[in-house]
Design a protein around this motif. Sequence first.
Motif, PDB file in Angstrom:
ATOM      1  N   ASP A   5       0.780  -1.227   0.000  1.00 28.72           N
ATOM      2  CA  ASP A   5       0.000   0.000   0.000  1.00 28.72           C
ATOM      3  C   ASP A   5       0.813   1.278   0.000  1.00 28.72           C
ATOM      4  O   ASP A   5       0.258   2.352   0.214  1.00 28.72           O
ATOM      5  N   GLY A   7       3.982   4.429   0.115  1.00 32.96           N
ATOM      6  CA  GLY A   7       4.161   5.644   0.888  1.00 32.96           C
ATOM      7  C   GLY A   7       4.895   5.460   2.199  1.00 32.96           C
ATOM      8  O   GLY A   7       5.386   4.386   2.531  1.00 32.96           O
ATOM      9  N   GLU A   8       4.922   6.541   2.969  1.00 30.94           N
ATOM     10  CA  GLU A   8       5.649   6.536   4.231  1.00 30.94           C
ATOM     11  C   GLU A   8       5.007   5.606   5.247  1.00 30.94           C
ATOM     12  O   GLU A   8       5.691   5.010   6.083  1.00 30.94           O
ATOM     13  N   LYS A   9       3.688   5.452   5.193  1.00 34.83           N
ATOM     14  CA  LYS A   9       3.005   4.518   6.084  1.00 34.83           C
ATOM     15  C   LYS A   9       3.509   3.108   5.845  1.00 34.83           C
ATOM     16  O   LYS A   9       3.767   2.346   6.788  1.00 34.83           O
ATOM     17  N   LEU A  10       3.676   2.751   4.572  1.00 32.00           N
ATOM     18  CA  LEU A  10       4.191   1.428   4.236  1.00 32.00           C
ATOM     19  C   LEU A  10       5.603   1.241   4.778  1.00 32.00           C
ATOM     20  O   LEU A  10       5.938   0.187   5.327  1.00 32.00           O
ATOM     21  N   CYS A  12       6.980   2.551   7.357  1.00 35.77           N
ATOM     22  CA  CYS A  12       6.895   2.315   8.801  1.00 35.77           C
ATOM     23  C   CYS A  12       6.436   0.894   9.087  1.00 35.77           C
ATOM     24  O   CYS A  12       6.950   0.226   9.992  1.00 35.77           O
ATOM     25  N   GLU A  13       5.471   0.410   8.318  1.00 34.97           N
ATOM     26  CA  GLU A  13       4.982  -0.956   8.495  1.00 34.97           C
ATOM     27  C   GLU A  13       6.058  -1.987   8.185  1.00 34.97           C
ATOM     28  O   GLU A  13       6.068  -3.084   8.754  1.00 34.97           O
ATOM     29  N   LYS A  17      12.220   3.369  10.397  1.00 28.56           N
ATOM     30  CA  LYS A  17      11.931   4.524  11.236  1.00 28.56           C
ATOM     31  C   LYS A  17      12.427   5.757  10.491  1.00 28.56           C
ATOM     32  O   LYS A  17      13.628   5.912  10.279  1.00 28.56           O
ATOM     33  N   ASP A  87      -0.275   3.148  -4.226  1.00 31.51           N
ATOM     34  CA  ASP A  87      -0.709   4.545  -4.273  1.00 31.51           C
ATOM     35  C   ASP A  87       0.185   5.389  -5.172  1.00 31.51           C
ATOM     36  O   ASP A  87       0.117   6.614  -5.173  1.00 31.51           O
ATOM     37  N   LYS A  89       3.576   5.475  -5.090  1.00 34.52           N
ATOM     38  CA  LYS A  89       4.866   5.801  -4.503  1.00 34.52           C
ATOM     39  C   LYS A  89       5.894   4.708  -4.831  1.00 34.52           C
ATOM     40  O   LYS A  89       5.592   3.521  -4.808  1.00 34.52           O
ATOM     41  N   CYS A  91       9.872   3.730  -3.634  1.00 31.38           N
ATOM     42  CA  CYS A  91      10.885   4.043  -2.628  1.00 31.38           C
ATOM     43  C   CYS A  91      12.177   3.292  -2.926  1.00 31.38           C
ATOM     44  O   CYS A  91      12.154   2.087  -3.184  1.00 31.38           O
TER      45      CYS A  91
END
Length: 290
Positions: A5, A7-10, A12-13, A17, A87, A89, A91
């Motif tokens: 999913d 992005g930055e949320k991913l 972190c999951e 950090k 989404d 993104k 990385c």
Amino acid sequence: MSKTDGGEKLLCELGYKLGHTLGEGTFSKVKAATSKKYKGPLAIKVMDRRRASPDFLYKFLPRELSIVRKIRHPNIVRVFELIEGCDGKVCIVMEAAATDLLQLVQHLGKLPCSPKARDIFIQIVAALRYLHDRDLVHRDLKCENVLLTADGRRAKLSDFGFSKEATKCSDLSTTFCGSPAYASPELLMGIPYDAKKSDIWSLGVMLYMMVTGYMPFDDTHIRRMPQQQKKGVIYPQGLPPLPEACRALIAQLLQFSPVARPTVGQVAKHKWLREDICVGNPSPEIPGEQ
């Protein structure tokens, strides 16, 4: 490449950090990060496909992802993982560094007649030779794209956003890439250019910057730059004399005619890179080094 999913949320999951933002572009940002999975500080380049231009989306991004997957060299920033979210993104997880070459030069003023200048340049040449030997070109060589480790002993080439494959001598580039201050005359004049020879020009600009603390050409008026470049470099008044071999190398790298410039293999064999100069000088302090 992971697909989830995004992005930055991913991130972190996935156990990353995230820290402060190290840099930001039109379609991307680079965040400091740490992870239990990889030792040492990390940098994560987060790119947003949804905000990107068609050129970036369909040309530059696929090239960058393809190239960073297959290159591995001690003087090239190591990429640990590529992550793609639904989404839009993308990385790139890579090793981080303490500072970059531009910051070092600004901190010290210049690196004249110094083993440090030569040692850093040798490593940049080694990285570029690795790329050119594999028919890869960087097209955005500049001091801020050379990262330095905390101990100052290792230089690592970074940022492959404008890189591409150049498989044939006749495979000329037409895209304006990189920063005007480091750009070759042919690139500034809009002439189809040999990207390897253009990389060599940028290498010359970097070396001049390292040993003088100044840029060789004024990029205030970009259209006039080729006229300056054709006249050759002028060294700042009051600058301590540079080794003749170093000045000769700069002159060779900054030849106005691309065919007159050496290959990176020839640069690696240049006299200045093999001389012992100023032995006994202490290594310059890296900004932020404890």
